[in-house]
Design a protein around this motif. Structure first.
Motif, PDB file in Angstrom:
ATOM      1  N   PRO A  34       0.824  -1.221   0.000  1.00 34.41           N
ATOM      2  CA  PRO A  34       0.000   0.000   0.000  1.00 34.41           C
ATOM      3  C   PRO A  34       0.854   1.265   0.000  1.00 34.41           C
ATOM      4  N   GLU A  35       1.991   1.238   0.659  1.00 37.48           N
ATOM      5  CA  GLU A  35       2.869   2.411   0.715  1.00 37.48           C
ATOM      6  C   GLU A  35       3.416   2.767  -0.661  1.00 37.48           C
ATOM      7  N   GLN A  36       3.612   1.755  -1.499  1.00 38.06           N
ATOM      8  CA  GLN A  36       4.094   2.018  -2.857  1.00 38.06           C
ATOM      9  C   GLN A  36       2.954   2.416  -3.793  1.00 38.06           C
ATOM     10  N   GLU A  37       1.775   1.892  -3.536  1.00 34.25           N
ATOM     11  CA  GLU A  37       0.638   2.154  -4.434  1.00 34.25           C
ATOM     12  C   GLU A  37       0.089   3.564  -4.273  1.00 34.25           C
ATOM     13  N   TRP A  38      -0.052   4.007  -3.044  1.00 37.41           N
ATOM     14  CA  TRP A  38      -0.699   5.300  -2.793  1.00 37.41           C
ATOM     15  C   TRP A  38       0.359   6.372  -2.610  1.00 37.41           C
ATOM     16  N   ASP A  39       0.285   7.417  -3.428  1.00 33.03           N
ATOM     17  CA  ASP A  39       1.268   8.497  -3.344  1.00 33.03           C
ATOM     18  C   ASP A  39       0.579   9.846  -3.463  1.00 33.03           C
ATOM     19  N   SER A  40       1.357  10.875  -3.243  1.00 31.23           N
ATOM     20  CA  SER A  40       0.804  12.236  -3.263  1.00 31.23           C
ATOM     21  C   SER A  40       0.427  12.685  -4.669  1.00 31.23           C
ATOM     22  N   ASP A  41       0.868  11.970  -5.707  1.00 31.14           N
ATOM     23  CA  ASP A  41       0.530  12.360  -7.081  1.00 31.14           C
ATOM     24  C   ASP A  41      -0.960  12.216  -7.388  1.00 31.14           C
ATOM     25  N   ASP A  42      -1.664  11.349  -6.649  1.00 32.12           N
ATOM     26  CA  ASP A  42      -3.084  11.149  -6.939  1.00 32.12           C
ATOM     27  C   ASP A  42      -3.884  12.445  -6.830  1.00 32.12           C
ATOM     28  N   ALA A  43      -3.523  13.295  -5.899  1.00 32.90           N
ATOM     29  CA  ALA A  43      -4.290  14.526  -5.674  1.00 32.90           C
ATOM     30  C   ALA A  43      -4.235  15.470  -6.874  1.00 32.90           C
ATOM     31  N   SER A  44      -3.121  15.469  -7.615  1.00 31.38           N
ATOM     32  CA  SER A  44      -2.980  16.398  -8.747  1.00 31.38           C
ATOM     33  C   SER A  44      -3.224  15.732 -10.102  1.00 31.38           C
ATOM     34  N   ALA A  45      -3.475  14.437 -10.097  1.00 26.61           N
ATOM     35  CA  ALA A  45      -3.657  13.694 -11.345  1.00 26.61           C
ATOM     36  C   ALA A  45      -5.078  13.849 -11.888  1.00 26.61           C
ATOM     37  N   THR A  46      -5.201  13.646 -13.204  1.00 28.40           N
ATOM     38  CA  THR A  46      -6.503  13.460 -13.836  1.00 28.40           C
ATOM     39  C   THR A  46      -6.755  11.966 -13.829  1.00 28.40           C
ATOM     40  N   LEU A  62      -3.471  10.324 -15.221  1.00 35.87           N
ATOM     41  CA  LEU A  62      -2.559  11.152 -16.008  1.00 35.87           C
ATOM     42  C   LEU A  62      -2.019  12.234 -15.092  1.00 35.87           C
ATOM     43  N   LEU A  63      -0.696  12.289 -14.960  1.00 33.44           N
ATOM     44  CA  LEU A  63      -0.075  13.322 -14.137  1.00 33.44           C
ATOM     45  C   LEU A  63       0.127  14.593 -14.966  1.00 33.44           C
ATOM     46  N   PRO A  64       0.258  15.743 -14.302  1.00 34.16           N
ATOM     47  CA  PRO A  64       0.428  17.007 -15.030  1.00 34.16           C
ATOM     48  C   PRO A  64       1.646  17.035 -15.960  1.00 34.16           C
ATOM     49  N   ASN A  65       2.629  16.168 -15.721  1.00 31.75           N
ATOM     50  CA  ASN A  65       3.828  16.142 -16.569  1.00 31.75           C
ATOM     51  C   ASN A  65       3.698  15.198 -17.766  1.00 31.75           C
ATOM     52  N   ILE A  91      -4.443   9.487 -23.252  1.00 29.61           N
ATOM     53  CA  ILE A  91      -3.673  10.108 -24.333  1.00 29.61           C
ATOM     54  C   ILE A  91      -4.422  11.322 -24.887  1.00 29.61           C
ATOM     55  N   SER A  92      -5.716  11.180 -25.113  1.00 35.87           N
ATOM     56  CA  SER A  92      -6.513  12.302 -25.622  1.00 35.87           C
ATOM     57  C   SER A  92      -6.496  13.481 -24.659  1.00 35.87           C
ATOM     58  N   GLU A  93      -6.620  13.185 -23.370  1.00 36.14           N
ATOM     59  CA  GLU A  93      -6.599  14.263 -22.372  1.00 36.14           C
ATOM     60  C   GLU A  93      -5.221  14.912 -22.325  1.00 36.14           C
ATOM     61  N   ALA A  94      -4.161  14.126 -22.410  1.00 29.36           N
ATOM     62  CA  ALA A  94      -2.803  14.693 -22.413  1.00 29.36           C
ATOM     63  C   ALA A  94      -2.637  15.638 -23.602  1.00 29.36           C
ATOM     64  N   GLU A  95      -3.084  15.197 -24.765  1.00 30.76           N
ATOM     65  CA  GLU A  95      -2.981  16.040 -25.953  1.00 30.76           C
ATOM     66  C   GLU A  95      -3.838  17.292 -25.812  1.00 30.76           C
ATOM     67  N   ARG A  96      -5.023  17.144 -25.233  1.00 36.94           N
ATOM     68  CA  ARG A  96      -5.890  18.302 -25.011  1.00 36.94           C
ATOM     69  C   ARG A  96      -5.205  19.320 -24.098  1.00 36.94           C
ATOM     70  N   GLN A  97      -4.431  18.818 -23.140  1.00 34.78           N
ATOM     71  CA  GLN A  97      -3.701  19.693 -22.210  1.00 34.78           C
ATOM     72  C   GLN A  97      -2.412  20.245 -22.830  1.00 34.78           C
ATOM     73  N   GLY A  98      -2.126  19.882 -24.075  1.00 27.33           N
ATOM     74  CA  GLY A  98      -0.929  20.374 -24.745  1.00 27.33           C
ATOM     75  C   GLY A  98       0.335  19.605 -24.406  1.00 27.33           C
ATOM     76  N   LEU A  99       0.178  18.400 -23.854  1.00 27.37           N
ATOM     77  CA  LEU A  99       1.334  17.572 -23.499  1.00 27.37           C
ATOM     78  C   LEU A  99       1.692  16.716 -24.713  1.00 27.37           C
ATOM     79  N   ALA A 100       2.668  17.181 -25.491  1.00 25.89           N
ATOM     80  CA  ALA A 100       3.015  16.523 -26.761  1.00 25.89           C
ATOM     81  C   ALA A 100       3.683  15.175 -26.548  1.00 25.89           C
ATOM     82  N   GLU A 101       4.231  14.942 -25.373  1.00 24.88           N
ATOM     83  CA  GLU A 101       4.832  13.649 -25.063  1.00 24.88           C
ATOM     84  C   GLU A 101       4.149  13.053 -23.849  1.00 24.88           C
ATOM     85  N   GLN A 102       3.912  11.751 -23.919  1.00 28.44           N
ATOM     86  CA  GLN A 102       3.380  11.028 -22.774  1.00 28.44           C
ATOM     87  C   GLN A 102       4.393   9.947 -22.408  1.00 28.44           C
TER      88      GLN A 102
END
Length: 141
Positions: A34-46, A62-65, A91-102
């Protein structure tokens, strides 16, 4: 085929469904702690949830990066292209956000699945959570 739809999820509102799926796949099936699965990135992810009818059967984030991860489908719903639908949504959401690389960190056995979606292996194999992984990259366009 069943009627599968993928929706953008809300980490707070849909938390129980996201946790249920990831706990089943990663913690119970694959032995990730569980310590590896749950991280602080979930709060900022789509987050994304795949539904069959009213039942959530898969999730991804999908993370902001531009990093896509935590792609998981409950065992009884595998083989129905739900993982692909989740990835296409991310992938569609990343592209919509202008993230050219995933990017993503894939379990090595799943490399072919991600390659079919346009990802290329960019690292040697390494162990994460006791499971062989590789890093992969997809450039839009």
């Amino acid at each position: 085929m069943t009627d599968i739809r993928v929706l953008t999820a809300d980490w707070h509102k849909d938390n129980a469904e996201i946790r249920r799926i990831r706990e089943s796949v990663f913690i119970k099936e694959q032995g990730v702690s569980p310590e590896q699965e749950w991280d602080s990135d979930d709060a900022s992810a789509t987050h994304f949830l795949a539904y069959e009818g009213e039942c959530a059967v898969g999730t991804a984030r999908l993370l902001p990066n531009g990093c896509i991860g935590r792609v998981s489908v409950l065992r009884d719903w595998r083989g129905l292209n739900i993982g692909e639908a989740l990835m296409q949504a991310a992938i569609s959401e990343a592209e919509r956000q202008g993230l050219a690389e995933q990017t993503l960190t894939a379990q090595t056995h799943a490399a072919g699945f991600y390659e079919r979606l346009g990802f290329k292996i960019i690292s040697d194999e390494f162990i994460e959570a006791g499971i062989p992984h590789i890093d992969m990259l997809r450039a839009s366009g």
